[in-house]
Design an enzyme around this catalytic site. Structure first.
Site, PDB file in Angstrom:
ATOM      1  N   GLY A  60       0.843  -1.337   0.000  1.00 24.63           N
ATOM      2  CA  GLY A  60       0.050   0.171   0.034  1.00 24.63           C
ATOM      3  C   GLY A  60       0.885   1.179   0.103  1.00 24.63           C
ATOM      4  O   GLY A  60       0.349   2.317  -0.340  1.00 24.63           O
ATOM      5  N   ASP A 118      -5.023   1.307  10.925  1.00 24.86           N
ATOM      6  CA  ASP A 118      -6.478   1.304  11.023  1.00 24.86           C
ATOM      7  C   ASP A 118      -6.590   0.632  12.653  1.00 24.86           C
ATOM      8  O   ASP A 118      -6.448   1.402  13.718  1.00 24.86           O
ATOM      9  CB  ASP A 118      -6.812   0.244  10.077  1.00 24.86           C
ATOM     10  CG  ASP A 118      -8.474  -0.263  10.137  1.00 24.86           C
ATOM     11  OD1 ASP A 118      -9.232   0.267   9.400  1.00 24.86           O
ATOM     12  OD2 ASP A 118      -8.651  -1.062  10.755  1.00 24.86           O
ATOM     13  N   GLY A 120      -4.216  -0.707  14.005  1.00 28.22           N
ATOM     14  CA  GLY A 120      -3.003  -0.775  14.374  1.00 28.22           C
ATOM     15  C   GLY A 120      -2.252  -2.073  14.716  1.00 28.22           C
ATOM     16  O   GLY A 120      -1.098  -1.972  14.927  1.00 28.22           O
ATOM     17  N   LYS A 146      -7.181   6.198  11.157  1.00 31.55           N
ATOM     18  CA  LYS A 146      -8.373   6.237  11.524  1.00 31.55           C
ATOM     19  C   LYS A 146      -8.503   5.957  13.014  1.00 31.55           C
ATOM     20  O   LYS A 146      -8.364   5.178  13.567  1.00 31.55           O
ATOM     21  CB  LYS A 146      -9.158   4.704  10.765  1.00 31.55           C
ATOM     22  CG  LYS A 146      -9.296   4.732   9.493  1.00 31.55           C
ATOM     23  CD  LYS A 146     -10.041   3.390   9.014  1.00 31.55           C
ATOM     24  CE  LYS A 146     -10.023   3.030   7.413  1.00 31.55           C
ATOM     25  NZ  LYS A 146     -10.550   1.630   7.269  1.00 31.55           N
TER      26      LYS A 146
HETATM   27  P1  IMP Z   1      -4.299  -2.224  10.634  1.00 26.46           P
HETATM   28  O1  IMP Z   1      -3.586  -3.685  10.998  1.00 26.46           O
HETATM   29  O2  IMP Z   1      -5.804  -2.879  11.052  1.00 26.46           O
HETATM   30  O3  IMP Z   1      -3.700  -1.125  11.055  1.00 26.46           O
HETATM   31  O4  IMP Z   1      -4.566  -2.321   9.131  1.00 26.46           O
HETATM   32  C1  IMP Z   1      -3.489  -1.791   8.443  1.00 26.46           C
HETATM   33  C2  IMP Z   1      -3.262  -2.501   6.943  1.00 26.46           C
HETATM   34  O5  IMP Z   1      -4.661  -2.836   6.572  1.00 26.46           O
HETATM   35  C3  IMP Z   1      -3.063  -0.884   6.170  1.00 26.46           C
HETATM   36  O6  IMP Z   1      -1.502  -1.367   5.969  1.00 26.46           O
HETATM   37  C4  IMP Z   1      -3.884  -1.486   4.857  1.00 26.46           C
HETATM   38  O7  IMP Z   1      -3.207  -2.075   4.018  1.00 26.46           O
HETATM   39  C5  IMP Z   1      -4.901  -2.209   5.251  1.00 26.46           C
HETATM   40  N1  IMP Z   1      -5.940  -1.388   5.456  1.00 26.46           N
HETATM   41  C6  IMP Z   1      -6.722  -0.794   6.623  1.00 26.46           C
HETATM   42  N2  IMP Z   1      -7.795   0.120   6.439  1.00 26.46           N
HETATM   43  C7  IMP Z   1      -7.870   0.032   4.995  1.00 26.46           C
HETATM   44  C8  IMP Z   1      -8.859   0.732   4.006  1.00 26.46           C
HETATM   45  O8  IMP Z   1      -9.681   1.433   4.496  1.00 26.46           O
HETATM   46  N3  IMP Z   1      -8.512   0.277   2.810  1.00 26.46           N
HETATM   47  C9  IMP Z   1      -7.449  -0.325   2.278  1.00 26.46           C
HETATM   48  N4  IMP Z   1      -6.577  -0.834   2.901  1.00 26.46           N
HETATM   49  C10 IMP Z   1      -6.725  -0.875   4.516  1.00 26.46           C
HETATM   50 MG    MG Z   2      -0.513  -1.408   4.251  1.00 26.61          MG
END
Ligand code: IMP
Ligand code: MG
Length: 190
Positions: A60, A118, A120, A146
């Site tokens: 990403g 998101d 984390g 977020k």
């Molecule tokens: P976390 O581990 O929940 O913080 O998610 C982080 C990873 O999930 C990010 O590096 C993104 O690759 C993916 N991600 C989280 N939210 C979104 C979104 O709204 N759109 C697309 N990818 C997301």
């Molecule tokens: Mg990512």
């Protein structure tokens, strides 16, 4: 060639179709670049005279890391790790490391760069792993954050833009592997 129909990449602010979902314009390219300018200046000021190793989280981060690094005027290096925690539009809570760093970060000033933080879970796992190697310093920089979904205590030092608790695509972010090519951020149509 993608097997799924997708609207052509365009900076005009129209809804887009990515696979089975419709997304509406959310953060324009100029707004993104302004926010990136701001955090790049902050990093340039705060790390003045230091050497920095940026560690980007693929896939990403590819667009964000490129625009950020073009604005950094420090002596620096960039490396990438590949992690994955999302399946479709849902966080799976399980982080897979698909490839990691080949060299230790011991004694280095490290800035982790992410497309979006998101829950984390992803960044916390990586942060804790790197902390064990005794870097000189370790900070997190993300394009999008977020705040309503964040469940961790690891500090997110550099945030280009906080966003609502909605699924977004574009500017590197994907839905099931698609939609990364758009130059701005789109939000899932409610
Ligand atoms: P976390 O581990 O929940 O913080 O998610 C982080 C990873 O999930 C990010 O590096 C993104 O690759 C993916 N991600 C989280 N939210 C979104 C979104 O709204 N759109 C697309 N990818 C997301
Ligand atoms: Mg990512």
């Amino acid at each position: 060639m993608p097997t799924t129909p997708q609207t052509p990449c365009s900076s005009s602010a129209k809804p887009i179709q990515v696979k089975d979902l419709t997304f509406v314009p959310y953060v324009s390219e100029s707004e993104l670049l302004e926010a990136i300018d701001r955090i790049a200046q902050q990093i340039n000021t705060e790390y003045q005279g230091k050497e920095v190793l940026f560690v980007g989280v693929l896939n990403g981060v590819f667009m964000f890391s490129s625009d950020l690094l073009k604005r950094i005027d420090l002596n620096c290096q960039i490396n990438f790790v590949k992690l994955s925690s999302y399946d479709g539009t849902q966080s799976t809570e399980k982080v897979k490391q698909l490839f990691g760093l080949s060299e230790s970060v011991e004694g280095k000033h490290v800035i982790l760069i992410e497309d979006i933080v998101d829950t984390g879970i992803t960044i916390e796992g990586l942060y804790n792993d790197l902390m064990k190697q005794n870097p000189a310093s370790l900070e997190i920089c993300t394009l999008l954050f977020k705040p309503d979904k964040y469940t961790k205590i690891v500090p997110i030092r550099y945030v280009a833009k906080s966003v609502a608790n909605e699924f977004v695509v574009g500017y590197g972010l994907d839905y099931d592997g698609y939609g990364r090519n758009f130059p701005m951020i789109y939000q899932l149509q409610s």
